[in-house]
Design an enzyme around this catalytic site. Structure first.
Site, PDB file in Angstrom:
ATOM      1  CG  ASN A 178      46.710  32.052 116.290  1.00  0.00           C
ATOM      2  OD1 ASN A 178      45.799  31.351 115.863  1.00  0.00           O
ATOM      3  ND2 ASN A 178      47.489  32.754 115.491  1.00  0.00           N
ATOM      4  CB  CYS A 219      52.363  32.939 110.221  1.00  0.00           C
ATOM      5  SG  CYS A 219      52.308  32.110 111.785  1.00  0.00           S
ATOM      6  CB  THR A 247      69.476  12.239 115.649  1.00  0.00           C
ATOM      7  OG1 THR A 247      70.122  11.151 114.979  1.00  0.00           O
ATOM      8  CG2 THR A 247      70.111  12.452 117.008  1.00  0.00           C
ATOM      9  N   GLY A 268      54.092  23.069 116.575  1.00  0.00           N
ATOM     10  CA  GLY A 268      52.669  23.030 116.258  1.00  0.00           C
ATOM     11  C   GLY A 268      52.380  22.715 114.805  1.00  0.00           C
TER      12      GLY A 268
HETATM   13  C1  LIG Z   1      47.283  28.305 117.290  1.00  0.00           C
HETATM   14  C2  LIG Z   1      48.586  28.001 116.652  1.00  0.00           C
HETATM   15  N1  LIG Z   1      48.728  26.867 115.939  1.00  0.00           N
HETATM   16  C3  LIG Z   1      49.876  26.519 115.365  1.00  0.00           C
HETATM   17  C4  LIG Z   1      50.998  27.326 115.463  1.00  0.00           C
HETATM   18  C5  LIG Z   1      52.263  26.910 114.799  1.00  0.00           C
HETATM   19  O1  LIG Z   1      53.196  26.510 115.769  1.00  0.00           O
HETATM   20  P1  LIG Z   1      54.753  26.432 115.399  1.00  0.00           P
HETATM   21  O2  LIG Z   1      55.154  27.796 114.966  1.00  0.00           O
HETATM   22  O3  LIG Z   1      55.403  25.981 116.671  1.00  0.00           O
HETATM   23  O4  LIG Z   1      54.905  25.434 114.322  1.00  0.00           O
HETATM   24  C6  LIG Z   1      50.903  28.525 116.188  1.00  0.00           C
HETATM   25  C7  LIG Z   1      52.068  29.436 116.307  1.00  0.00           C
HETATM   26  O5  LIG Z   1      52.101  30.515 115.798  1.00  0.00           O
HETATM   27  C8  LIG Z   1      49.667  28.871 116.790  1.00  0.00           C
HETATM   28  O6  LIG Z   1      49.518  29.999 117.495  1.00  0.00           O
END
Ligand SMILES: Cc1ncc(COP(=O)(O)O)c(C=O)c1O
Length: 377
Positions: A152, A328, A238, A71
């Site tokens: 999220n 995060c 790759t 993401g």
């Molecule tokens: C809404 C949202 N966007 C972006 C991300 C980032 O995704 P990734 O950790 O796969 O880079 C997350 C993951 O925590 C997410 O919940």
């Protein structure tokens, strides 16, 4: 100690069938997809079959699907490309986006590559569409609108069609972070006015470190990474072969099980709301939990007490995995930017806990968690 995992919005367990699909590409089928001999041809074929399968499920053309590392990379790529390659000099976003978006738009703003405006939120954390309309109407500068499909942290869902239509009306570029919804809802990208969409495999029982960026074929962007000719010259290097195979398999399984799984998980969420309401008199449902909301996410605001500081720690000690904010930014003491935006006056007096469910969870687990919370809050 039995562990209870209620943090499926952070990541999900890899499905055993997905691992089975990936395994051959981690063992005997190891050829470099760019090699022209049979070892390479078979792995190249696996990637292209994965692309076709993913494209069919999200209603896109295979040429519109680019495999990425997840993401964060997808959103970074889309937002940078909109400014660098598509002439966007203004960005409209919201203060409750994931940091993958928020920190990217802030960087472009700080480095004077684009203006940045935030759309207002309604009191329960939805995007104020009238304000979005007004913001789009008020300038003729080429604009990128980047808004997430499902939040999220609190689960609020965006009205994708309405935002797409506003972008069409004002000729804006639309990027949507669909990391919490691709693999959780049927998505028809060709039915929406949209240019970019981001997704990550690990949110729906696929592997970590792999995702997709959908790029509408009507637009042309420059390569994300320069080097070899992988991903049709767009993303050199790759390929994450087994990750790509796993992503596609996980999406296929999620799509097949959607009706049953989504109902089951929504049932868990409803059950937990009910249980919490009968157990605690003074909880808040953060966001629009009983309205237009992701069925996997339930964010509860508990009242601040002298035990609050220790709640997440105590839940962890009891083998219960939940999140205070997004994964995060789950440092126990930092108030999440989403909760802060929801309660600008009194965020510090609310103790948010996000419970996020998958098909692997049960009502019995909810009973255990609520019983533990009774003691800990
Ligand atoms: C809404 C949202 N966007 C972006 C991300 C980032 O995704 P990734 O950790 O796969 O880079 C997350 C993951 O925590 C997410 O919940």
């Amino acid at each position: 100690m039995q562990r209870i995992y209620f943090d499926n919005a952070a990541t999900t367990a890899l499905d055993a069938q997905v691992l089975d699909a990936m395994m051959p590409y981690m063992t005997e089928k190891f050829g470099n997809p760019s090699s022209i001999y049979s070892y390479g041809r078979e792995t190249k074929m696996a990637i292209e079959n994965a692309r076709k399968s993913v494209a069919k499920i999200v209603h896109a053309n295979p040429g519109e699907i680019f495999f990425t590392s997840g993401g964060t990379e997808s959103s970074n790529t889309a937002i940078h490309a909109a400014v660098r390659d598509l002439g966007c000099t203004r960005i409209i976003s919201s203060s409750i986006e994931h940091h993958a978006t928020l920190h990217t738009v802030e960087y472009l703003h700080k480095t004077k590559q684009a203006k940045l405006e935030y759309v207002n939120l309604t009191t329960n954390g939805h995007i104020d569409l009238q304000h979005l309309d007004a913001l789009l109407a008020h300038s003729s500068e080429k604009t990128l609108v980047t808004l997430m499909h499902a939040n999220n942290e609190i689960g609020n869902l965006l009205d994708l069609n309405a935002v797409g239509e506003l972008c069409r009306k004002y000729n804006a570029i639309f990027h949507c972070d669909m990391v919490q919804t691709i693999g959780h809802y049927p998505i028809n990208l060709h039915d929406i006015y949209i240019h970019f969409a981001s997704s990550a495999g690990h949110k729906f029982h696929g592997p970590k470190g792999v995702g997709i960026l959908y790029v509408n074929e009507e637009i042309k962007i420059q390569p994300m990474l320069n080097g070899g000719s992988q991903e049709r010259n767009m993303r050199a290097g790759t390929e994450n072969l087994y990750g790509i195979v796993g992503y596609a398999k996980a999406l296929e399984i999620a799509t097949e099980g959607y009706e049953q799984d989504s109902q089951y998980i929504q049932g868990l969420k409803n059950y937990m709301i009910e249980k919490l309401r009968t157990t605690f008199s003074d909880i808040l449902l953060n966001g629009d939990a009983e309205g237009n909301s992701l069925y996997t996410v339930l964010n509860i605001g508990f009242p601040l007490t002298d035990k609050s500081d220790m709640v997440l720690f105590n839940l962890d000690m009891a083998g219960i995995c939940v999140s205070g904010g997004s994964a995060c930014s789950s440092g126990a003491n930092s108030i999440s930017h989403v909760i802060q935006a929801l309660y600008p006056q009194n965020a510090a007096s609310i103790v948010p806990i996000r419970f996020s469910f998958s098909k692997q969870n049960t009502k019995e687990e909810i009973d255990i968690v609520v019983d533990k919370l009774k003691i800990m809050i």
